[in-house]
Scaffold this motif. Structure first.
Motif, PDB file in Angstrom:
ATOM      1  N   MET A   1       0.852  -1.168   0.000  1.00 48.25           N
ATOM      2  CA  MET A   1       0.000   0.000   0.000  1.00 48.25           C
ATOM      3  C   MET A   1       0.902   1.236   0.000  1.00 48.25           C
ATOM      4  SD  MET A   1      -2.617   1.337   3.002  1.00 48.25           S
ATOM      5  CE  MET A   1      -3.360  -0.242   3.141  1.00 48.25           C
ATOM      6  N   ASP A   2       0.661   2.134  -0.931  1.00 45.20           N
ATOM      7  CA  ASP A   2       1.420   3.379  -0.988  1.00 45.20           C
ATOM      8  C   ASP A   2       0.643   4.433  -0.202  1.00 45.20           C
ATOM      9  OD1 ASP A   2       2.987   5.551  -1.547  1.00 45.20           O
ATOM     10  OD2 ASP A   2       2.722   5.472  -3.722  1.00 45.20           O
ATOM     11  N   VAL A   3       1.030   4.639   1.040  1.00 43.32           N
ATOM     12  CA  VAL A   3       0.282   5.545   1.917  1.00 43.32           C
ATOM     13  C   VAL A   3       0.309   6.982   1.423  1.00 43.32           C
ATOM     14  CG1 VAL A   3       0.555   4.083   3.942  1.00 43.32           C
ATOM     15  CG2 VAL A   3       2.210   5.861   3.509  1.00 43.32           C
ATOM     16  N   ARG A   4       1.327   7.338   0.645  1.00 44.54           N
ATOM     17  CA  ARG A   4       1.417   8.723   0.136  1.00 44.54           C
ATOM     18  C   ARG A   4       0.301   9.038  -0.845  1.00 44.54           C
ATOM     19  NH1 ARG A   4       7.118   8.144  -2.246  1.00 44.54           N
ATOM     20  NH2 ARG A   4       6.109   6.171  -2.646  1.00 44.54           N
ATOM     21  N   ARG A   5      -0.270   8.017  -1.458  1.00 43.95           N
ATOM     22  CA  ARG A   5      -1.337   8.237  -2.444  1.00 43.95           C
ATOM     23  C   ARG A   5      -2.735   8.269  -1.821  1.00 43.95           C
ATOM     24  NH1 ARG A   5      -0.631   6.944  -8.092  1.00 43.95           N
ATOM     25  NH2 ARG A   5       1.567   7.242  -8.536  1.00 43.95           N
ATOM     26  N   LEU A   6      -2.820   7.896  -0.548  1.00 42.44           N
ATOM     27  CA  LEU A   6      -4.124   7.876   0.113  1.00 42.44           C
ATOM     28  C   LEU A   6      -4.590   9.293   0.441  1.00 42.44           C
ATOM     29  CD1 LEU A   6      -3.636   4.915   2.618  1.00 42.44           C
ATOM     30  CD2 LEU A   6      -4.785   4.867   0.405  1.00 42.44           C
ATOM     31  N   LYS A  26      -1.979  15.738   7.096  1.00 42.45           N
ATOM     32  CA  LYS A  26      -1.786  14.583   6.226  1.00 42.45           C
ATOM     33  C   LYS A  26      -0.387  13.989   6.395  1.00 42.45           C
ATOM     34  CE  LYS A  26      -2.024  12.790   1.591  1.00 42.45           C
ATOM     35  NZ  LYS A  26      -2.405  12.969   0.209  1.00 42.45           N
ATOM     36  N   ALA A  27       0.637  14.817   6.492  1.00 45.17           N
ATOM     37  CA  ALA A  27       2.009  14.318   6.643  1.00 45.17           C
ATOM     38  C   ALA A  27       2.146  13.488   7.915  1.00 45.17           C
ATOM     39  CB  ALA A  27       2.993  15.477   6.659  1.00 45.17           C
ATOM     40  N   GLU A  28       1.517  13.924   8.988  1.00 45.06           N
ATOM     41  CA  GLU A  28       1.572  13.186  10.262  1.00 45.06           C
ATOM     42  C   GLU A  28       0.824  11.866  10.152  1.00 45.06           C
ATOM     43  OE1 GLU A  28       1.692  16.944  13.347  1.00 45.06           O
ATOM     44  OE2 GLU A  28      -0.227  16.326  12.492  1.00 45.06           O
ATOM     45  N   LEU A  29      -0.338  11.901   9.514  1.00 43.92           N
ATOM     46  CA  LEU A  29      -1.140  10.686   9.336  1.00 43.92           C
ATOM     47  C   LEU A  29      -0.383   9.676   8.477  1.00 43.92           C
ATOM     48  CD1 LEU A  29      -4.617  12.334   8.603  1.00 43.92           C
ATOM     49  CD2 LEU A  29      -3.795  11.449  10.788  1.00 43.92           C
ATOM     50  N   THR A  30       0.259  10.179   7.425  1.00 39.71           N
ATOM     51  CA  THR A  30       1.034   9.325   6.535  1.00 39.71           C
ATOM     52  C   THR A  30       2.178   8.652   7.281  1.00 39.71           C
ATOM     53  OG1 THR A  30       0.481  10.751   4.658  1.00 39.71           O
ATOM     54  CG2 THR A  30       2.368   9.290   4.385  1.00 39.71           C
ATOM     55  N   GLU A  31       2.907   9.424   8.065  1.00 38.32           N
ATOM     56  CA  GLU A  31       4.018   8.870   8.860  1.00 38.32           C
ATOM     57  C   GLU A  31       3.523   7.810   9.837  1.00 38.32           C
ATOM     58  OE1 GLU A  31       6.817  11.352  10.968  1.00 38.32           O
ATOM     59  OE2 GLU A  31       6.706  12.839   9.366  1.00 38.32           O
ATOM     60  N   ARG A  32       2.426   8.118  10.507  1.00 36.70           N
ATOM     61  CA  ARG A  32       1.875   7.207  11.519  1.00 36.70           C
ATOM     62  C   ARG A  32       1.443   5.889  10.881  1.00 36.70           C
ATOM     63  NH1 ARG A  32      -2.201  10.468  13.762  1.00 36.70           N
ATOM     64  NH2 ARG A  32      -0.457  11.672  14.549  1.00 36.70           N
ATOM     65  N   LEU A  33       0.764   5.972   9.733  1.00 34.92           N
ATOM     66  CA  LEU A  33       0.304   4.758   9.067  1.00 34.92           C
ATOM     67  C   LEU A  33       1.486   3.970   8.518  1.00 34.92           C
ATOM     68  CD1 LEU A  33      -1.922   2.901   8.138  1.00 34.92           C
ATOM     69  CD2 LEU A  33      -2.233   4.368   6.132  1.00 34.92           C
ATOM     70  N   GLN A  34       2.472   4.655   7.943  1.00 33.66           N
ATOM     71  CA  GLN A  34       3.646   3.968   7.406  1.00 33.66           C
ATOM     72  C   GLN A  34       4.374   3.215   8.521  1.00 33.66           C
ATOM     73  OE1 GLN A  34       4.518   3.791   4.056  1.00 33.66           O
ATOM     74  NE2 GLN A  34       5.863   2.204   4.840  1.00 33.66           N
ATOM     75  N   ALA A  35       4.526   3.848   9.664  1.00 39.48           N
ATOM     76  CA  ALA A  35       5.186   3.209  10.807  1.00 39.48           C
ATOM     77  C   ALA A  35       4.389   1.979  11.250  1.00 39.48           C
ATOM     78  CB  ALA A  35       5.331   4.195  11.957  1.00 39.48           C
ATOM     79  N   ALA A  36       3.063   2.085  11.255  1.00 40.43           N
ATOM     80  CA  ALA A  36       2.218   0.959  11.657  1.00 40.43           C
ATOM     81  C   ALA A  36       2.355  -0.191  10.669  1.00 40.43           C
ATOM     82  CB  ALA A  36       0.763   1.398  11.757  1.00 40.43           C
ATOM     83  N   GLU A  38       4.936  -0.841   8.725  1.00 38.08           N
ATOM     84  CA  GLU A  38       6.269  -1.420   8.880  1.00 38.08           C
ATOM     85  C   GLU A  38       6.341  -2.315  10.114  1.00 38.08           C
ATOM     86  OE1 GLU A  38       8.942   1.913   8.753  1.00 38.08           O
ATOM     87  OE2 GLU A  38       8.541   2.277   6.631  1.00 38.08           O
ATOM     88  N   ALA A  39       5.681  -1.896  11.198  1.00 36.71           N
ATOM     89  CA  ALA A  39       5.652  -2.706  12.417  1.00 36.71           C
ATOM     90  C   ALA A  39       4.894  -4.011  12.170  1.00 36.71           C
ATOM     91  CB  ALA A  39       5.016  -1.927  13.563  1.00 36.71           C
TER      92      ALA A  39
END
Length: 65
Positions: A1-6, A26-36, A38-39
């Motif tokens: 999933m490319d979170v940057r496109r959401l 949006k930048a914070e949401l993107t970072e948070r989802l990407q970290a999730a 990856e985890a």
């Protein structure tokens, strides 16, 4: 999933499914989802299946003791 496109509402929906904070830019949401994501990936065992005990499964011959 490319979170940057959401879109923001899609980011919030994905974060909400994971029980994470849905507030922020949006930048914070993107970072948070990407970290999730990856985890979640790190918790998965070989073949994309989650390890039953939450740990990575390593074949006996590859373990360092």
């Amino acid at each position: 999933m490319d979170v940057r496109r959401l879109r923001v509402n899609e980011l919030k929906e994905e974060l909400g499914r994971r029980g994470l904070d849905t507030r922020g830019l949006k930048a914070e949401l993107t970072e948070r989802l990407q970290a999730a994501l990856e985890a979640e990936e790190a918790r998965r065992g070989p073949g994309g299946e989650p390890a039953s005990d939450g740990h990575c499964k390593v074949p006996i011959g590859l373990r360092s003791v």
